[in-house]
Scaffold this motif. Structure first.
Motif, PDB file in Angstrom:
ATOM      1  N   LYS A  79       0.909  -1.127  -0.221  1.00 46.46           N
ATOM      2  CA  LYS A  79      -0.399  -0.297   0.436  1.00 46.46           C
ATOM      3  C   LYS A  79       0.879   1.108   0.077  1.00 46.46           C
ATOM      4  CE  LYS A  79      -4.171  -1.015   2.353  1.00 46.46           C
ATOM      5  NZ  LYS A  79      -5.022  -1.328   3.224  1.00 46.46           N
ATOM      6  N   MET A  80       1.973   1.291   0.672  1.00 45.35           N
ATOM      7  CA  MET A  80       2.836   2.336   0.713  1.00 45.35           C
ATOM      8  C   MET A  80       3.838   2.469  -0.312  1.00 45.35           C
ATOM      9  SD  MET A  80       2.638   3.792   3.433  1.00 45.35           S
ATOM     10  CE  MET A  80       4.011   4.739   4.764  1.00 45.35           C
ATOM     11  N   ARG A  81       3.648   1.689  -0.983  1.00 47.68           N
ATOM     12  CA  ARG A  81       4.489   1.271  -2.502  1.00 47.68           C
ATOM     13  C   ARG A  81       3.440   2.147  -3.079  1.00 47.68           C
ATOM     14  NH1 ARG A  81       6.575  -3.774  -5.121  1.00 47.68           N
ATOM     15  NH2 ARG A  81       4.146  -3.973  -4.863  1.00 47.68           N
ATOM     16  N   SER A  82       2.061   2.331  -3.582  1.00 50.65           N
ATOM     17  CA  SER A  82       1.642   2.254  -3.916  1.00 50.65           C
ATOM     18  C   SER A  82       1.350   3.815  -3.998  1.00 50.65           C
ATOM     19  CB  SER A  82      -0.371   1.717  -3.897  1.00 50.65           C
ATOM     20  OG  SER A  82       0.083  -0.098  -3.899  1.00 50.65           O
ATOM     21  N   LYS A  83       1.080   4.008  -3.058  1.00 42.13           N
ATOM     22  CA  LYS A  83       0.706   5.549  -2.780  1.00 42.13           C
ATOM     23  C   LYS A  83       1.865   6.489  -2.945  1.00 42.13           C
ATOM     24  CE  LYS A  83      -1.809   5.501   1.645  1.00 42.13           C
ATOM     25  NZ  LYS A  83      -1.733   5.662   3.250  1.00 42.13           N
ATOM     26  N   ILE A  84       3.749   6.040  -3.160  1.00 42.62           N
ATOM     27  CA  ILE A  84       4.360   7.176  -4.101  1.00 42.62           C
ATOM     28  C   ILE A  84       4.839   7.287  -5.391  1.00 42.62           C
ATOM     29  CG2 ILE A  84       6.938   6.622  -3.920  1.00 42.62           C
ATOM     30  CD1 ILE A  84       6.967   5.689  -1.143  1.00 42.62           C
ATOM     31  N   VAL A  85       3.952   5.493  -5.892  1.00 44.21           N
ATOM     32  CA  VAL A  85       4.304   5.543  -7.059  1.00 44.21           C
ATOM     33  C   VAL A  85       2.814   6.011  -7.672  1.00 44.21           C
ATOM     34  CG1 VAL A  85       6.078   3.997  -7.579  1.00 44.21           C
ATOM     35  CG2 VAL A  85       3.782   2.707  -7.447  1.00 44.21           C
ATOM     36  N   SER A  86       1.882   6.400  -6.602  1.00 46.90           N
ATOM     37  CA  SER A  86       0.688   6.507  -7.690  1.00 46.90           C
ATOM     38  C   SER A  86       0.761   7.404  -8.741  1.00 46.90           C
ATOM     39  CB  SER A  86      -0.314   6.923  -6.576  1.00 46.90           C
ATOM     40  OG  SER A  86      -0.187   8.426  -6.632  1.00 46.90           O
ATOM     41  N   ARG A  87      -0.287   6.979 -10.108  1.00 44.54           N
ATOM     42  CA  ARG A  87       0.065   8.107 -11.211  1.00 44.54           C
ATOM     43  C   ARG A  87       0.205   9.674 -11.232  1.00 44.54           C
ATOM     44  NH1 ARG A  87       2.500   7.589 -15.284  1.00 44.54           N
ATOM     45  NH2 ARG A  87       2.190   5.607 -14.997  1.00 44.54           N
ATOM     46  N   ASP A  88      -1.209  10.098 -10.255  1.00 40.42           N
ATOM     47  CA  ASP A  88      -0.811  11.474  -9.837  1.00 40.42           C
ATOM     48  C   ASP A  88       0.589  12.122  -9.356  1.00 40.42           C
ATOM     49  OD1 ASP A  88      -3.792  11.792 -10.371  1.00 40.42           O
ATOM     50  OD2 ASP A  88      -4.827  11.129  -8.794  1.00 40.42           O
ATOM     51  N   HIS A  89       0.839  11.152  -8.218  1.00 40.64           N
ATOM     52  CA  HIS A  89       2.422  11.723  -7.315  1.00 40.64           C
ATOM     53  C   HIS A  89       3.092  11.561  -8.538  1.00 40.64           C
ATOM     54  CE1 HIS A  89       5.634  11.027  -4.536  1.00 40.64           C
ATOM     55  NE2 HIS A  89       5.506  12.790  -4.737  1.00 40.64           N
ATOM     56  N   LEU A  90       3.764  10.375  -9.353  1.00 38.81           N
ATOM     57  CA  LEU A  90       4.391  10.545 -10.991  1.00 38.81           C
ATOM     58  C   LEU A  90       4.051  11.985 -11.669  1.00 38.81           C
ATOM     59  CD1 LEU A  90       4.776   6.293 -12.277  1.00 38.81           C
ATOM     60  CD2 LEU A  90       6.510   7.944 -10.224  1.00 38.81           C
TER      61      LEU A  90
ATOM     62  N   GLY B 136      -1.047   8.279   6.179  1.00 44.26           N
ATOM     63  CA  GLY B 136      -2.722   9.035   6.600  1.00 44.26           C
ATOM     64  C   GLY B 136      -3.345   9.181   4.820  1.00 44.26           C
ATOM     65  N   LYS B 137      -2.525   9.553   3.385  1.00 42.18           N
ATOM     66  CA  LYS B 137      -2.816   9.350   2.755  1.00 42.18           C
ATOM     67  C   LYS B 137      -3.592   8.895   1.795  1.00 42.18           C
ATOM     68  CE  LYS B 137      -0.326  11.846  -1.917  1.00 42.18           C
ATOM     69  NZ  LYS B 137       0.694  11.146  -2.277  1.00 42.18           N
ATOM     70  N   VAL B 138      -4.905   9.437   1.406  1.00 46.58           N
ATOM     71  CA  VAL B 138      -5.821   8.491   0.442  1.00 46.58           C
ATOM     72  C   VAL B 138      -5.713   8.340  -1.125  1.00 46.58           C
ATOM     73  CG1 VAL B 138      -8.147   7.732  -0.160  1.00 46.58           C
ATOM     74  CG2 VAL B 138      -7.282   8.281   1.974  1.00 46.58           C
ATOM     75  N   ILE B 139      -4.948   7.173  -1.743  1.00 48.92           N
ATOM     76  CA  ILE B 139      -5.121   7.156  -3.164  1.00 48.92           C
ATOM     77  C   ILE B 139      -5.650   6.972  -4.146  1.00 48.92           C
ATOM     78  CG2 ILE B 139      -2.250   7.128  -3.288  1.00 48.92           C
ATOM     79  CD1 ILE B 139      -2.594   4.191  -4.251  1.00 48.92           C
ATOM     80  N   SER B 140      -7.115   6.360  -3.556  1.00 52.34           N
ATOM     81  CA  SER B 140      -8.375   5.849  -3.881  1.00 52.34           C
ATOM     82  C   SER B 140      -9.362   5.649  -2.898  1.00 52.34           C
ATOM     83  CB  SER B 140      -8.045   4.345  -4.741  1.00 52.34           C
ATOM     84  OG  SER B 140      -9.068   4.388  -5.281  1.00 52.34           O
TER      85      SER B 140
END
Length: 248
Positions: A92-103, A170-174
Motif C-alpha cells: 500500500k505504501m509503495r502504491s501511494k508513492i508511485v501513484s499516477r498522480d504523484h508521478l 494517512g494519504k488516500v490514493i483511491s
C-alpha cells in the motif's frame, strides 16, 4: 574528469546534441554517456520512428523499464525503513508513492514535457504524459549508467523530497477502493450508476450516482467515468468518514 567528458562530447556532437546534453545533465545531476537512450525517452509514438530492424522508437518500452526500476528502489527503501511493516502495508505504501498522480507531479516539476518530440501539440496530451516521461527517463538512466545511478536519481528526486512515512500512512490514493473495501467489510451493497451528462457543452461529461444499500449517497460529474466515480467516492467517504475510521 567531468570537464574532459564534456569536452570530448562537445567536439564530437552537433550543437543541437550539445544543448540536449546540457538539459539532460541539469535534470539528472550527473553526466549522461549515451544520448540515444534519452532521445528515445522523449520520443512520442506519433512520430512513427523505427530503427533499422523496423522496431518502434518511442518512450513506451523505456516507460515499462522505468516503472520496474522505480518500484524496486521504492520497495527496498520501504523494506529497510519500516521493519515492522507486513507485505500488505508495504504494498500500500509503495502504491501511494508511485501513484499516477504523484508521478505526474514529478514529471511536471522537472518540466519533462518541454523536451518531447511529437506530432501532437503538447496542449492535447493527457495528464499522464508527465508521469510516463518520468518513468521513461528512469528507464533511460538504467540503460545508460546502470542500477546504481538509477537508484541515486530516485533517492534524490523522489525519496528525499517526498517520502515521509508518517504522512503517507494517512494519504488516500483511491477513495473508490476505500469505499468499496468498507462496503464489503460491512456487507453493504453498492453500485455506481454511470451515464453521459454532456448537456449543451462541447466537452463530453459523465455523471455518476453512487448507491449504497440502494440509497443514493453521492453524485459527481467529470470528463471521464473513472474521474466521476472517484469524485463521487470522495464525497461518499466524507459522508461516512467517522464510521469508516471507527471500523479500521
Amino acid at each position: 574528469m567531468k570537464r574532459i567528458i564534456k569536452k570530448i562530447f562537445s567536439n564530437s556532437r552537433s550543437p543541437e546534441d550539445g544543448i540536449f546534453f546540457d538539459a539532460i545533465h541539469k535534470i539528472l545531476g550527473f553526466q549522461p554517456l549515451d544520448l540515444s537512450n534519452y532521445r528515445k525517452a522523449f520520443t512520442h509514438r506519433s512520430l512513427n520512428k523505427v530503427d533499422e530492424k523496423g522496431n518502434p522508437i518511442n518512450y513506451e518500452r523505456l516507460e515499462f523499464l522505468g516503472d520496474a526500476m522505480l518500484g524496486s528502489v521504492i520497495a527496498a527503501h520501504l523494506f529497510n525503513e519500516v521493519p515492522t511493516g507486513d507485505e500488505g502495508y508495504l504494498t500500500k505504501m509503495r502504491s501511494k508513492i508511485v501513484s499516477r498522480d504523484h508521478l505526474n507531479e514529478l514529471g511536471k516539476d522537472l518540466n519533462l514535457i518541454k523536451h518531447v518530440e511529437s506530432k501532437v501539440a503538447t496542449q492535447h496530451f493527457g495528464e499522464n504524459i508527465h508521469g510516463n516521461l518520468f518513468e521513461a527517463l528512469i528507464g533511460a538512466i538504467y540503460l545508460d549508467r546502470g542500477f546504481a545511478y538509477c537508484e541515486k536519481f530516485i533517492h534524490k528526486k523522489v525519496i528525499l523530497p517526498y517520502v515521509d512515512i508518517a504522512k503517507l500512512e494517512g494519504k488516500v490514493i483511491s477513495y473508490k477502493s476505500l469505499v468499496i473495501e468498507w462496503c464489503q467489510k460491512e456487507k453493504k451493497s453498492f453500485h455506481y450508476d454511470v451515464y453521459e451528462d454532456s448537456g449543451n457543452e462541447g466537452v463530453k461529461y459523465f455523471g455518476v450516482k453512487l448507491k449504497i444499500d440502494n440509497k443514493i449517497v453521492a453524485k459527481a460529474r467529470a470528463t471521464s467515468k473513472k474521474k466521476a466515480e472517484e469524485k463521487a467516492s470522495q464525497r461518499a467517504y466524507f459522508v461516512f468518514q467517522e464510521k469508516m475510521k471507527s471500523n479500521d
